[in-house]
Design an enzyme around this catalytic site. Structure first.
Site, PDB file in Angstrom:
ATOM      1  N   ASP A  73     -11.152   2.371   3.695  1.00  0.00           N
ATOM      2  CA  ASP A  73     -11.356   0.917   3.610  1.00  0.00           C
ATOM      3  C   ASP A  73     -12.840   0.588   3.423  1.00  0.00           C
ATOM      4  O   ASP A  73     -13.186  -0.533   3.041  1.00  0.00           O
ATOM      5  CB  ASP A  73     -10.888   0.235   4.908  1.00  0.00           C
ATOM      6  N   LYS A 126       0.837  -1.210   0.000  1.00  0.00           N
ATOM      7  CA  LYS A 126       0.000   0.000   0.000  1.00  0.00           C
ATOM      8  C   LYS A 126       0.873   1.262   0.000  1.00  0.00           C
ATOM      9  O   LYS A 126       0.622   2.210  -0.750  1.00  0.00           O
ATOM     10  CB  LYS A 126      -0.950  -0.023   1.207  1.00  0.00           C
ATOM     11  N   GLN A 147      -4.803  -1.842   9.547  1.00  0.00           N
ATOM     12  CA  GLN A 147      -4.669  -3.147   8.903  1.00  0.00           C
ATOM     13  C   GLN A 147      -5.236  -4.250   9.805  1.00  0.00           C
ATOM     14  O   GLN A 147      -4.953  -4.297  11.000  1.00  0.00           O
ATOM     15  CB  GLN A 147      -3.184  -3.417   8.568  1.00  0.00           C
TER      16      GLN A 147
HETATM   17  N1  GUN Z   1      -6.818  -7.254   5.947  1.00  0.00           N
HETATM   18  C1  GUN Z   1      -7.093  -7.984   4.847  1.00  0.00           C
HETATM   19  N2  GUN Z   1      -7.637  -7.204   3.886  1.00  0.00           N
HETATM   20  C2  GUN Z   1      -7.675  -5.954   4.392  1.00  0.00           C
HETATM   21  C3  GUN Z   1      -8.125  -4.717   3.869  1.00  0.00           C
HETATM   22  O1  GUN Z   1      -8.620  -4.589   2.736  1.00  0.00           O
HETATM   23  N3  GUN Z   1      -8.002  -3.652   4.710  1.00  0.00           N
HETATM   24  C4  GUN Z   1      -7.493  -3.757   5.968  1.00  0.00           C
HETATM   25  N4  GUN Z   1      -7.440  -2.658   6.718  1.00  0.00           N
HETATM   26  N5  GUN Z   1      -7.079  -4.893   6.476  1.00  0.00           N
HETATM   27  C5  GUN Z   1      -7.170  -5.987   5.688  1.00  0.00           C
END
Ligand code: GUN
Length: 293
Positions: free
Chosen positions: A119, A52, A96
């Site tokens: 998100d 990211k 996350q």
């Molecule tokens: N863990 C697995 N996929 C994601 C996601 O799309 N966003 C976040 N914040 N955590 C994750």
């Protein structure tokens, strides 16, 4: 069989975002800024967050990575969220997942301001998405819709079977695929661990979206000839032949599904890359205040 190339598609999406950022800044807009909070040191989460941050650099965003130890208390995490909510330079941020078990995930996602929740996990964004109102759409389902669009896959009136009912993927995906929009308009069946005779559903599906985190779960004999297979699984499977000691495997058994499918997403190189690209799209929308004025 046509391979839905997540690498190519995500690169196209990111190139468009980069241009949009330049145009936005040329008109006096700010540099979009995404922040990520990573609690603990889960290996897979480290990889995702690094990707990211890398993507932010690629598209011309500012990024902040806030690392917090695995012993971080819920209170400390909520205080950090409050700080990011108030920080005017941060347009959007994510925490996350998964979080250590002593932290309540729901409390955390609800603490993020909906207008900074890129998100799309906050109940306000989930509710707005379900009602078809402007909202941040959770990045994986959003990325999948964009893949269907880029490959111009005919979805209208088709039967879409979603396997897995997680809040992040399966549930929102099932809602989005039933919407009255071009790359949706499906008749949707949401299946899960308690579904009886799963094959009865998958065998009649034109589109199968598998998101349950079980490597190789969906096999060729479970799908019909010409189906579209979207594989959301990203599991680390021990593999001594790899330097890292593991390989990444999807929820579909690629070989047998590819023999019957008309379109299929590979793992790696499929949905995962589109998830990150979609997060960038949401962050740009946050900087431009397109969803919440
Ligand atoms: N863990 C697995 N996929 C994601 C996601 O799309 N966003 C976040 N914040 N955590 C994750």
């Amino acid at each position: 069989m046509i391979l839905i190339d997540g690498k190519k598609t995500s690169a196209e999406v990111k190139a468009d975002i980069k241009q949009e950022v330049e145009a936005f800044k040329a008109k006096g807009g700010k540099t979009p800024h995404l922040a990520a909070i990573l609690v603990g040191n889960d290996g897979a989460s480290e990889t995702y967050v690094a990707s990211k941050v890398r993507s932010c650099n690629e598209v011309g965003f500012d990024s902040t990575l806030e690392r917090m130890g695995k012993e971080t208390t819920e209170e400390e995490l909520l205080a950090k969220i409050d700080e990011f909510n108030k920080n005017k330079d941060i347009d959007g941020f994510i925490v996350q997942l998964p979080l250590p078990s002593h932290i309540n995930e729901q409390k955390v996602t609800t603490a993020i301001l909906p207008e900074k929740d890129v998100d799309g996990f906050h109940p306000v964004n989930v509710g707005r998405m379900a009602l078809g109102q402007p909202a941040y759409i959770s990045a994986t389902p959003y990325g999948i819709i964009q893949m269907l669009e880029k490959y111009d896959i005919d979805t209208t009136g088709k039967h879409c079977v979603v396997i897995g009912r997680s809040n992040i993927v399966g549930s929102p995906m099932s809602i989005l695929m039933a919407k009255n929009s071009k790359y949706a308009n499906c008749t949707v069946t949401l299946t899960h661990s308690r579904t009886k005779n799963l094959q009865e559903y998958t065998k009649s599906a034109d589109i199968v979206i598998v998101a349950l985190g079980k490597p190789g779960f969906l096999t060729g004999e479970m799908i019909k000839e010409g189906a579209t297979v979207v594989d959301v699984g990203i599991t680390r499977v021990p593999d001594e032949s790899k330097k890292s000691g593991f390989r990444i495997q999807g929820d579909a058994d690629f070989e047998s599904c590819a023999e019957k499918a008309s379109y299929i997403t590979p793992v790696p190189g499929g949905v995962g890359l589109m998830t990150v690209a979609s997060l960038m799209k949401n962050t740009l929308a946050a900087a431009k205040k397109e969803i919440y004025a």
